[in-house]
Structure formats: C-alpha cells, structure tokens
Design an enzyme around this catalytic site. Structure first.
Site, PDB file in Angstrom:
ATOM      1  N   CYS A  54       7.084  29.421  -3.664  1.00 46.38           N
ATOM      2  CA  CYS A  54       6.508  30.274  -4.721  1.00 46.38           C
ATOM      3  C   CYS A  54       6.402  31.660  -3.995  1.00 46.38           C
ATOM      4  O   CYS A  54       6.186  31.804  -3.062  1.00 46.38           O
ATOM      5  CB  CYS A  54       4.946  29.846  -5.133  1.00 46.38           C
ATOM      6  SG  CYS A  54       4.213  30.783  -6.363  1.00 46.38           S
ATOM      7  N   CYS A  61      -2.221  27.747   0.147  1.00 48.06           N
ATOM      8  CA  CYS A  61      -1.295  26.829  -0.695  1.00 48.06           C
ATOM      9  C   CYS A  61      -0.154  26.491   0.041  1.00 48.06           C
ATOM     10  O   CYS A  61       0.437  27.286   0.694  1.00 48.06           O
ATOM     11  CB  CYS A  61      -0.827  27.336  -1.853  1.00 48.06           C
ATOM     12  SG  CYS A  61       0.344  26.641  -3.117  1.00 48.06           S
ATOM     13  N   CYS A  98      -1.234  16.558 -16.832  1.00 52.31           N
ATOM     14  CA  CYS A  98      -1.407  18.239 -16.553  1.00 52.31           C
ATOM     15  C   CYS A  98      -0.166  18.509 -15.452  1.00 52.31           C
ATOM     16  O   CYS A  98       0.219  17.652 -14.490  1.00 52.31           O
ATOM     17  CB  CYS A  98      -2.628  18.314 -15.358  1.00 52.31           C
ATOM     18  SG  CYS A  98      -4.194  18.045 -16.227  1.00 52.31           S
ATOM     19  N   CYS A 129      -1.833  19.606 -20.179  1.00 56.25           N
ATOM     20  CA  CYS A 129      -2.247  20.767 -19.768  1.00 56.25           C
ATOM     21  C   CYS A 129      -1.296  21.143 -18.754  1.00 56.25           C
ATOM     22  O   CYS A 129      -0.456  20.395 -18.434  1.00 56.25           O
ATOM     23  CB  CYS A 129      -3.480  20.477 -19.085  1.00 56.25           C
ATOM     24  SG  CYS A 129      -4.058  21.848 -17.972  1.00 56.25           S
ATOM     25  N   CYS A 189      -8.714  26.233 -19.213  1.00 56.96           N
ATOM     26  CA  CYS A 189      -9.292  25.267 -17.689  1.00 56.96           C
ATOM     27  C   CYS A 189      -9.227  26.135 -16.629  1.00 56.96           C
ATOM     28  O   CYS A 189      -8.092  26.845 -16.142  1.00 56.96           O
ATOM     29  CB  CYS A 189      -8.353  24.052 -17.616  1.00 56.96           C
ATOM     30  SG  CYS A 189      -8.500  23.242 -15.880  1.00 56.96           S
ATOM     31  N   ARG A 261     -14.669  19.493 -13.332  1.00 60.16           N
ATOM     32  CA  ARG A 261     -13.805  18.623 -12.810  1.00 60.16           C
ATOM     33  C   ARG A 261     -13.999  18.383 -11.078  1.00 60.16           C
ATOM     34  O   ARG A 261     -13.770  19.642 -10.714  1.00 60.16           O
ATOM     35  CB  ARG A 261     -12.398  18.813 -13.019  1.00 60.16           C
ATOM     36  CG  ARG A 261     -11.431  17.894 -12.469  1.00 60.16           C
ATOM     37  CD  ARG A 261      -9.863  17.676 -12.921  1.00 60.16           C
ATOM     38  NE  ARG A 261     -10.075  17.817 -14.439  1.00 60.16           N
ATOM     39  CZ  ARG A 261      -9.553  18.599 -15.189  1.00 60.16           C
ATOM     40  NH1 ARG A 261      -8.818  19.738 -14.618  1.00 60.16           N
ATOM     41  NH2 ARG A 261      -9.576  18.400 -16.701  1.00 60.16           N
TER      42      ARG A 261
HETATM   43  N1  SAM Z   1       1.067  28.681  -9.382  1.00 63.93           N
HETATM   44  C1  SAM Z   1      -0.020  28.376 -10.711  1.00 63.93           C
HETATM   45  C2  SAM Z   1      -1.264  29.159 -10.442  1.00 63.93           C
HETATM   46  O1  SAM Z   1      -1.523  29.506  -9.046  1.00 63.93           O
HETATM   47  O2  SAM Z   1      -2.079  29.394 -11.162  1.00 63.93           O
HETATM   48  C3  SAM Z   1      -0.306  27.028 -10.626  1.00 63.93           C
HETATM   49  C4  SAM Z   1      -0.401  26.132  -9.723  1.00 63.93           C
HETATM   50  S1  SAM Z   1      -1.786  26.217  -8.436  1.00 63.93           S
HETATM   51  C5  SAM Z   1      -1.138  25.068  -7.255  1.00 63.93           C
HETATM   52  C6  SAM Z   1      -3.019  25.478  -9.174  1.00 63.93           C
HETATM   53  C7  SAM Z   1      -4.422  25.704  -8.404  1.00 63.93           C
HETATM   54  O3  SAM Z   1      -4.356  24.516  -7.237  1.00 63.93           O
HETATM   55  C8  SAM Z   1      -4.587  26.924  -7.634  1.00 63.93           C
HETATM   56  O4  SAM Z   1      -5.092  28.071  -8.457  1.00 63.93           O
HETATM   57  C9  SAM Z   1      -5.864  26.560  -6.925  1.00 63.93           C
HETATM   58  O5  SAM Z   1      -6.858  26.608  -7.223  1.00 63.93           O
HETATM   59  C10 SAM Z   1      -5.626  24.878  -6.669  1.00 63.93           C
HETATM   60  N2  SAM Z   1      -4.960  24.520  -5.116  1.00 63.93           N
HETATM   61  C11 SAM Z   1      -3.790  24.891  -4.617  1.00 63.93           C
HETATM   62  N3  SAM Z   1      -3.655  24.654  -3.365  1.00 63.93           N
HETATM   63  C12 SAM Z   1      -4.834  24.130  -2.951  1.00 63.93           C
HETATM   64  C13 SAM Z   1      -5.528  23.520  -1.905  1.00 63.93           C
HETATM   65  N4  SAM Z   1      -4.698  23.348  -0.788  1.00 63.93           N
HETATM   66  N5  SAM Z   1      -6.744  23.122  -1.691  1.00 63.93           N
HETATM   67  C14 SAM Z   1      -7.398  23.012  -2.967  1.00 63.93           C
HETATM   68  N6  SAM Z   1      -6.866  23.723  -4.204  1.00 63.93           N
HETATM   69  C15 SAM Z   1      -5.799  24.016  -4.319  1.00 63.93           C
HETATM   70 FE1  SF4 Z   2       2.022  29.958  -6.139  1.00 60.18          FE
HETATM   71 FE2  SF4 Z   2       0.222  28.096  -4.841  1.00 60.18          FE
HETATM   72 FE3  SF4 Z   2      -0.461  30.513  -5.164  1.00 60.18          FE
HETATM   73 FE4  SF4 Z   2       0.093  28.834  -7.325  1.00 60.18          FE
HETATM   74  S1  SF4 Z   2      -1.534  28.571  -5.769  1.00 60.18           S
HETATM   75  S2  SF4 Z   2       0.799  30.834  -7.114  1.00 60.18           S
HETATM   76  S3  SF4 Z   2       1.712  27.794  -6.372  1.00 60.18           S
HETATM   77  S4  SF4 Z   2       1.021  30.077  -3.821  1.00 60.18           S
END
Ligand code: SAM
Ligand code: SF4
Ligand code: DTB
Length: 330
Positions: A54, A61, A98, A129, A189, A261
C-alpha cells in the site's frame, strides 16, 4: 429509544471518560439495553482481497510499503476465491462479509472487479461491506447501485493526533470520503484505533468527530492496536484495558443506536475483558481466525465465549447458544 445528538462538546465527553468506572459502564449499559438486545452480538467476517504494497504510510499497518514487515504482497483475489471464503463465512454464522483492500483508492477498473465480488456475496444472502480507501462521489454511487450495504473508512484517531500517525493523507480526505459514502446512501462504518500513544483527550476527540457527523456511522469499529513487527508503532506502551472499555462505553453513550464493534486486538483480551466490553455496549465483532493480515481468536474460542455468556449471534447462525450447549462446547 435515546435522543440522537450531534453537538457533543469535548469537555462533556471528557467528563464521561472521567466518571468512576462503575458509574460510566452502568450509564452506557442502560443506554445499550434501551436500544439493543444486550445478549445479542452481530457477527462479521473479514477477508483481505488485496494484500500489501500500500502506498500510504499508516504507522500501525502491516500493509504499508513504507513498513518493512515481511508481508508478502498479493494481487487482487479472483472472484471464485472470494466466493468460497464467503460461503465458508456464511456456513460459520456470519451475517456480514467485509472485504478489505490495501489501496490508497481504487481505480475504476479494480472497482469493477470488486463490484462483481459484492454482487456474488449479496446473492449468497449476506450483507456486504468493503474498505478500499478513498472514494470519489461517482465511485460511491456505483457501489450503492449494486447494493453495497456498508463502506468502512476509519477516522482512526483525533484530528490533532492524526498527522503523527499518517502523513500521506489528511483528516479532511477521510471526512470527504465519509461524506461521499453517506450522500450515496450507503451505511457508514467508521471508527478508530486505540493504543497508538494518543491521550484520553484524543480518544474523546475521535468519538466527538464520529458522533457529530451529520449522521453518526451505523457501525463504529473500535480497534485495539495490533502491534506488528517492522511498523513504527511496534513496542509502544499498551493501553490500559479499562481505558479501552471506557472508550467503548463512551462510544455507546454518544452513538446510542450505532453498532459498536469490538474489532482488532481481541487475541490479547481475555474473556473477562471481552465480557466487560459487551456489557459496556459493544455489540458486534469479527468472527473467524484471521482479520486482514493478523490473527483473530479461533472460532472455537469465540463459540465458548458466547456460550459462557449466553450471547447469541444476531439473526441466529452457528453461534446459537442452544446449539452450542447441545454440542457440549460449553
Ligand atoms: N486501506 C484502506 C484504509 O485504510 O481505509 C482499508 C484497509 S485498512 C487495513 C482498515 C483499517 O484497519 C484501518 O483504517 C485501521 O483502522 C485498521 N487497522 C489496520 N492495521 C491495524 C492494526 N495493526 N491494529 C489495529 N487496527 C488496524
Ligand atoms: Fe494502506 Fe494499511 Fe493505511 Fe489502509 S491502513 S491505507 S492498507 S497502509
Ligand atoms: C476495522 O476497523 N478493523 C478491521 C476492518 N475495519 C477492516 C481491520 C483490522 C485490521 C487489523 C490488522 C490486520 O489484520 O492487518
């Protein structure tokens, strides 16, 4: 039913956080009970349809190309792979499926592929979702036309703390996508992550932003940071579990009719903590042993948890307590 407000002030929200713990969760549970069956939890199952690489720099992340987490990147899954994961989720009692993609935003071409997935999952009788990053107005409309039920897009934290966690997009970008989703008529959401080094005020400000949207999100995921090796936030001090529960309680009070949630981070929580989260007002969770790239509790552990607490999965399914007891999982 509770009165819905969208004029919450920061100091009012901080006063809720500052209540004695028992007073706070009594208050939130009372509101919860007035709006929902307190013994039912909605079940969603997650699938990562496009993993890793990404371009965004979210410091929590595993999927950011800026973080060296050793995650193997995967291309967008084929429709058939999604269909088989969705039918397994349905078989296991999920009512919502989802699908998450590690994109900054979807291209129109990739959106068309996701649309085929949404159509297929809907045909199986599950709610859908997706979380695909930023969305243009026209893309949101297209998703609405094919009947997408929810779009997940988290504000993640307070506007003030946001820039220390992510630099490749702004808070306003997030709000703009949420407004495109809402205007298209898709359920919103949106929630956040706790335990990223933010203050209680930041947690209050996140909930304030969510509750004061023109219409509060129908679904509010509260994630406890899953610390991933290779991310800047790995090794940060963990949040006090009671502070996590307080945040759930305040979310329930501010957004009385939304599903709150209990999201990422459950593998680090014992049954007692999860029970307190449900008491405080959480009424949805992810079910299945995988989130997107990290672990979630084993299904059998969640079945035992539901059975111990006499909690039913909303709209039946395999987490039905009577069935569990018959099978002597309890
Ligand atoms: N890339 C898209 C975005 O950021 O909107 C969708 C996928 S992203 C992985 C979805 C959500 O997962 C993020 O906004 C974050 O809130 C949650 N998330 C990601 N990594 C996480 C982590 N290590 N611990 C807890 N929540 C996490
Ligand atoms: Fe990309 Fe992870 Fe950020 Fe979503 S949360 S935009 S997957 S880096
Ligand atoms: C949300 O708020 N939490 C989910 C879902 N929305 C997409 C994702 C949690 C991801 C946890 C880290 C991972 O598994 O990569």
């Amino acid at each position: 039913m509770s009165v819905l407000r969208n004029d919450w002030k920061t100091n009012e929200i901080e006063s809720l956080f500052n209540l004695p713990f028992n007073d706070l969760i009594f208050k939130s549970h009372t509101i919860h009970r007035a709006n929902f069956n307190p013994n039912e939890v909605q079940i969603s199952t997650l699938l990562s349809i496009k993993t890793g690489a990404c371009p965004e720099d979210c410091s929590y992340c595993s999927q950011s190309s800026k973080n060296d987490t050793g995650l193997e990147r995967e291309r967008l899954l084929e429709l058939q792979e999604v269909i088989s994961a969705a039918s397994e989720a349905k078989e296991n009692g999920a009512t919502r499926f989802c699908m998450g993609a590690a994109w900054r935003n979807p291209t129109d071409k990739s959106l068309d592929k996701v649309i085929d997935m949404i159509k297929a999952v809907k045909e199986m009788g599950m709610e859908t979702c997706v979380t695909l990053g930023m969305l243009e107005e026209s893309q949101a409309k297209k998703l609405k036309e094919v009947g997408l039920d929810y779009y997940n897009h988290n504000l993640d934290t307070s506007p003030e703390f946001y820039g220390t966690v992510i630099s490749t997009r702004t808070y306003q970008d997030r709000l703009d996508t949420l407004s495109n989703v809402r205007d298209a008529g898709i359920n919103v959401c949106s929630g956040g992550i706790l335990g990223m080094g933010e203050t209680r005020r930041d947690r209050a400000r996140l909930l304030q932003e969510l509750a004061n949207l023109p219409q509060a999100p129908e679904s509010v995921p509260i994630n406890d940071l899953v610390q991933v090796k290779g991310t800047p936030l790995d090794g940060i001090d963990k949040l006090d579990p009671f502070e996590f529960i307080r945040t759930i309680a305040v979310a329930r009070i501010l957004m009385p009719t939304s599903y709150v949630r209990l999201s990422a981070g459950r593998t680090e929580m014992n049954d007692e903590m999860q029970a307190l989260c449900f008491f405080a007002g959480a009424n949805s969770m992810f079910y299945g042993d995988r989130l997107l790239t990290t672990d979630n509790p084993e299904e059998s552990d969640d079945q035992k948890l539901f059975s111990r607490l006499d909690i039913q999965a909303e709209k039946g399914g395999k987490l039905d307590v009577d069935t569990l007891k018959e099978k002597q999982i309890a």
